[in-house]
Design a protein around this motif. Structure first.
Motif, mmCIF file in Angstrom:
data_model
loop_
_atom_site.group_PDB
_atom_site.id
_atom_site.type_symbol
_atom_site.label_atom_id
_atom_site.label_comp_id
_atom_site.label_asym_id
_atom_site.label_seq_id
_atom_site.Cartn_x
_atom_site.Cartn_y
_atom_site.Cartn_z
ATOM 1 N N ASP A 1 47.031 -37.893 -22.458
ATOM 2 C CA ASP A 1 47.837 -38.141 -23.768
ATOM 3 C C ASP A 1 46.755 -38.507 -24.779
ATOM 4 O O ASP A 1 45.872 -39.557 -24.472
ATOM 5 C CB ASP A 1 48.761 -38.889 -23.474
ATOM 6 N N ILE A 2 46.744 -38.073 -25.767
ATOM 7 C CA ILE A 2 45.704 -38.435 -27.015
ATOM 8 C C ILE A 2 46.198 -39.458 -27.434
ATOM 9 O O ILE A 2 45.455 -40.632 -28.000
ATOM 10 C CB ILE A 2 45.521 -37.296 -28.124
ATOM 11 N N GLY A 3 47.363 -39.662 -27.987
ATOM 12 C CA GLY A 3 48.116 -40.482 -28.863
ATOM 13 C C GLY A 3 49.309 -40.159 -29.536
ATOM 14 O O GLY A 3 50.065 -39.187 -29.092
ATOM 15 N N PRO A 4 49.613 -40.823 -30.735
ATOM 16 C CA PRO A 4 50.989 -40.310 -31.525
ATOM 17 C C PRO A 4 50.677 -38.895 -32.041
ATOM 18 O O PRO A 4 49.550 -38.624 -32.534
ATOM 19 C CB PRO A 4 50.797 -41.374 -32.702
ATOM 20 N N GLY A 5 51.731 -38.254 -32.031
ATOM 21 C CA GLY A 5 51.845 -36.898 -32.432
ATOM 22 C C GLY A 5 52.746 -36.750 -33.811
ATOM 23 O O GLY A 5 52.284 -37.379 -34.853
ATOM 24 N N ASN A 6 53.889 -36.504 -33.636
ATOM 25 C CA ASN A 6 54.726 -36.508 -34.586
ATOM 26 C C ASN A 6 55.745 -37.935 -34.788
ATOM 27 O O ASN A 6 56.680 -38.120 -35.677
ATOM 28 C CB ASN A 6 55.881 -35.438 -34.523
ATOM 29 N N ALA A 7 55.655 -38.623 -33.539
ATOM 30 C CA ALA A 7 56.166 -39.979 -33.498
ATOM 31 C C ALA A 7 56.371 -40.661 -34.761
ATOM 32 O O ALA A 7 57.372 -41.259 -35.244
ATOM 33 C CB ALA A 7 55.791 -40.479 -32.112
ATOM 34 N N SER B 1 47.946 -41.927 -19.992
ATOM 35 C CA SER B 1 49.266 -41.400 -20.602
ATOM 36 C C SER B 1 50.004 -42.566 -21.503
ATOM 37 O O SER B 1 49.659 -43.607 -21.116
ATOM 38 C CB SER B 1 50.250 -40.879 -19.627
ATOM 39 N N THR B 2 50.578 -42.177 -22.428
ATOM 40 C CA THR B 2 51.385 -43.083 -23.131
ATOM 41 C C THR B 2 52.568 -42.676 -23.734
ATOM 42 O O THR B 2 53.238 -41.559 -23.180
ATOM 43 C CB THR B 2 50.514 -43.683 -24.639
ATOM 44 N N GLY B 3 53.526 -43.397 -24.680
ATOM 45 C CA GLY B 3 54.700 -42.759 -24.912
ATOM 46 C C GLY B 3 55.299 -43.614 -26.199
ATOM 47 O O GLY B 3 54.296 -44.342 -26.720
#
Length: 379
Positions: free
Chosen positions: A197-203, A253-255
């Protein structure tokens, strides 16, 4: 109506961290290579979306809320499956299994006792549809010391690998993630398949937009128009890019339990800035973090963008400008159904479960071994 005389149909069901709705993909594994037959999307209503996002961070009475939502989502998943089958003139008997990713509400791979939690009860879904459901795909990887994510690189490797050039597949959902497929003849900085996971996308883009446009039923910055009306704030961008997650080594990974409005507001507390400038800066945060990651792992090649972010021309343009020495294109431009790609992955994982095929890549997740993923639930 699909020809089901020779078909082996699997359904993939995906509800991403953007919490916008249910993606379904009908995949025929009786063909070589397997074929996407049809796809379907059912949007969540505002109340369901709010119930989901409320569980991204700790709160009061959350176990009861989770239990109720677990069953509620299963009923919504089942209704979507039934409507989709009717649309395709199919019956439950035509479907070998449903691969149910579920809705992630917590992902804690770095806790002292790591866990990940997806809801949308697979057993309830099986009973309501009369179809076997394979779910809980992430748990065994975590039990083997992995991150439980991302799971799509094994599939990306099967469909996107190129002997002549590096390929970086970037999925921009609520969170952006990358699969790196090195060419055997390239001068890449690494020769291993990677994924993280890179980081925030659309969140953050969606959350900030909704917090400033509560009267917009679409709830998203369509085509990046609002971001385009603002100006990037360099100091805010630099501060956010300095977050420890971006410099953390992979696997990782993140969320949305990490990248959420409270995270953003922490950076805004010492800044006076127009709301549209925040949106412009968040879009550039997503684009820059993706470009920086690509540059870390590959000297040149192609970047294939999939997920909801591929539908944002402003975001695509910024990634294209920042990703030096890499040609940036969307999965759609390559003949791939971008909107259903992740749902197809979970149809494939259900097929892999039934055929004893490993679904994880230890080099990606950090697990101690490759393994078959999932748990079966009979109607």
């Amino acid at each position: 109506m699909p020809n089901n005389l020779t078909a082996k149909f699997y359904l993939g069901l995906m509800s991403g961290t953007s919490a916008d709705g249910i993606d379904l993909a009908l995949v025929d594994f009786g063909q070589t290579p397997h074929q996407l037959v049809a796809s379907y999307f059912q949007a969540f209503d505002a109340d369901t979306r709010q119930q989901i996002t409320a569980l991204y961070t700790p709160g009061n009475n959350e176990i009861d809320q989770m239990g109720v939502l677990d069953k509620l989502l299963a009923t919504k998943f089942a209704a979507a499956v039934q409507q989709f089958l009717k649309q395709q003139s199919l019956t439950p008997a035509d479907i070998s299994a449903i691969g149910n990713h579920g809705q992630t509400i917590r992902h804690r791979p770095n806790f002292s006792q790591p866990f990940t939690l997806q809801i949308g009860c697979s057993q309830t879904l099986a009973c309501l549809t009369g179809i076997k459901v394979i779910g809980k795909f992430r748990e065994k990887d975590i039990a083997l010391g992995g991150q439980g994510a991302p799971l799509v690189p094994a599939y990306h490797q099967a469909i996107f690998a190129d002997d002549n050039r590096d390929v970086c597949v970037v999925n921009i959902g609520g969170i952006s993630n990358i699969t790196y497929l090195p060419s055997p003849i390239s001068n890449s900085k690494t020769q291993a398949v990677l994924g993280f996971d890179i980081g925030p996308g659309n969140a953050l883009l969606d959350d900030w937009y909704r917090s400033n446009h509560d009267d917009d039923p679409q709830g998203i910055d369509m085509d990046g128009r609002w971001a385009n009306s603002g100006a990037v704030n360099p100091s805010l961008l630099a501060a956010m890019l300095n977050d420890p997650y971006f410099s953390q080594s992979w696997p990782k990974s993140t969320g949305r339990e990490y990248f959420h409005l409270d995270w953003l507001n922490n950076y805004l507390s010492n800044v006076t800035i127009a709301a549209e400038d925040v949106q412009a800066t968040l879009l550039t945060l997503t684009a820059t973090s993706i470009a920086n990651t690509v540059a870390q792992i590959s000297q040149s090649g192609v970047v294939i963008i999939c997920g909801g972010g591929a539908n944002n021309p402003k975001l695509m343009a910024e990634i294209g400008q920042l990703a030096n020495n890499h040609k940036v294109s969307s999965a759609t431009s390559l003949g791939i159904d971008n909107d259903s790609l992740e749902a197809v992955v979970f149809a494939w994982l259900a097929y892999a479960f039934e055929h004893n095929i490993s679904g994880n890549l230890p080099a990606v997740t950090g697990a101690s071994s490759s393994c078959v993923l999932g748990i079966s639930h009979s109607p």
